[in-house]
Write an enzyme that holds these catalytic residues in place. Structure first.
Site, mmCIF file in Angstrom:
data_model
loop_
_atom_site.group_PDB
_atom_site.id
_atom_site.type_symbol
_atom_site.label_atom_id
_atom_site.label_comp_id
_atom_site.label_asym_id
_atom_site.label_seq_id
_atom_site.Cartn_x
_atom_site.Cartn_y
_atom_site.Cartn_z
ATOM 1 C CE1 TYR A 1 -4.123 2.424 -4.502
ATOM 2 C CE2 TYR A 1 -5.587 0.891 -3.355
ATOM 3 C CZ TYR A 1 -4.560 1.819 -3.330
ATOM 4 O OH TYR A 1 -3.969 2.132 -2.135
ATOM 5 C CB ILE B 1 -0.930 0.012 1.240
ATOM 6 C CG1 ILE B 1 -2.133 -0.910 1.031
ATOM 7 C CG2 ILE B 1 -1.399 1.435 1.565
ATOM 8 C CD1 ILE B 1 -3.284 -0.306 0.236
ATOM 9 C CB VAL C 1 0.332 1.264 -4.661
ATOM 10 C CG1 VAL C 1 -0.709 1.895 -5.575
ATOM 11 C CG2 VAL C 1 0.741 -0.108 -5.209
ATOM 12 C CD GLU C 2 -2.557 5.329 -1.616
ATOM 13 O OE1 GLU C 2 -2.456 6.537 -1.886
ATOM 14 O OE2 GLU C 2 -3.572 4.657 -1.874
ATOM 15 C CB THR C 3 3.820 7.837 -0.931
ATOM 16 O OG1 THR C 3 4.189 6.829 0.028
ATOM 17 C CG2 THR C 3 2.507 8.473 -0.530
#
Ligand SMILES: [Ca+2]
Length: 332
Positions: A316, A161, A164-166
């Site tokens: 996602y 997570i 993928v997010e940052t």
């Protein structure tokens, strides 16, 4: 006061020593959060009773004036303090453009766009993502292990997570949260109500956590930290996982704990399947993804839907799932 500072430093040092959370970080992020603990009241002395008035971009905005009145009546903020704060808020044209993409005319296609999934996948399932994920896991091994046990979440999904997010904290965003949320609440239509509530939560969050509201930066939509939490999620689900007395989602340890907490509260079941490939469409729990060489079909389980609570998109959730597996394989 000096004594308090030393005590705080001592407590911080002790907490770091005990948890081992902050040691040897995988990536260095610029601190987009305040390094002081001044509360909102420090900027709004009580003797200031006369309204200073709203100036700047939003000087004549009735909506902003009403919002300030709401925050004063409902949450006992100082009116002059909020007038001064919103006098410094900026309307961001690129935020308005991103919130209002050109309309997608025509009927919704029966099948996903050919190649859409392949192109999406190529952004996140990369050597760089896998290698940096392995490094992030190693550098935060204690925190990830503790979060996995405390919240019952498979460690590779916590890592994926954040990847993928940052990109493991490298892309936490550079937009001032106050500007982003003020623009979205008062200069856009589509989700204005949602963003007004997030702005309300943001001001409450800054007061509760001792952030100076002009300081935090994040995504154009107001998401913050390594796990990109919106302010309402921050208030509800962020945890102080390194026990330094502050919830700081720009800190790797707090971010790891908070992402795991988010998963747990949305029903994650450890050691249970997430998705597996299947042949063709077979009812409710099958999803179709448009790959370059035809459609892919996947049977998805409740954990897949938990990932979608983070971001409501099949692509996602599948990217998080596949990155998690790839990182785990290389980590072991
Ligand atoms: Ca903390």
């Amino acid at each position: 006061m000096k004594n308090t500072g030393y005590k705080r430093l001592f407590k911080l040092a002790l907490a770091l020593a005990l948890t081992g959370c902050a040691g040897n970080p995988a990536v260095k992020t610029d601190a987009p959060y305040p390094n002081n603990t001044a509360t909102i009241h420090d900027h709004a002395p009580e003797y200031q009773t006369q309204s200073l008035g709203l100036t700047g971009t939003y000087a004549n905005s009735l909506a902003v004036q009403n919002f300030i009145r709401h925050m004063v009546l409902e949450h006992h903020f100082s009116e002059s303090y909020l007038n001064s704060l919103f006098s410094k808020a900026k309307r961001l044209d690129y935020v308005i453009r991103l919130e209002n993409p050109p309309p997608d005319f025509g009927p919704k296609p029966a099948h996903p766009k050919s190649g859409g999934w392949t192109r999406y996948r190529q952004q996140f399932i990369t050597e760089a993502h896998i290698n940096n994920g392995v490094a992030f896991w190693s550098n935060n091994a204690d925190a990830i292990q503790k979060a996995s046990v405390t919240y019952g979440v498979d460690p590779e999904y916590i890592v994926a997570i954040i990847g993928v997010e940052t990109f493991f904290g490298r892309n936490v965003g550079k937009t001032r949260i106050l500007d982003a949320l003020t623009t979205l609440a008062f200069d856009t239509q589509r989700r204005a109500k949602f963003f007004t509530t997030e702005l309300e939560n943001y001001l409450l969050m800054t007061r509760e956590e001792g952030y100076e509201p002009l300081q935090p930066v994040g995504s154009w939509a107001g998401a913050m930290g390594l796990g990109q939490f919106m302010p309402s999620s921050f208030r509800r689900l962020a945890v102080d996982f390194n026990n330094d007395g502050h919830r700081n989602l720009w800190d790797q340890c707090d971010a790891v704990g908070s992402v795991a907490h988010y998963f747990a509260r949305n029903g994650w079941q450890r050691n249970m399947p997430v998705a597996e490939p299947t042949r063709g469409y077979s009812g409710e729990s099958t999803i179709e993804l448009g790959a370059t060489n035809g459609s892919e079909y996947w049977r998805v389980h409740p954990n897949f839907k938990v990932i979608k609570k983070y971001n409501n998109s099949d692509k996602y959730a599948m990217a998080v799932h596949q990155l998690a597996l790839a990182i785990k394989q290389r980590h072991l």
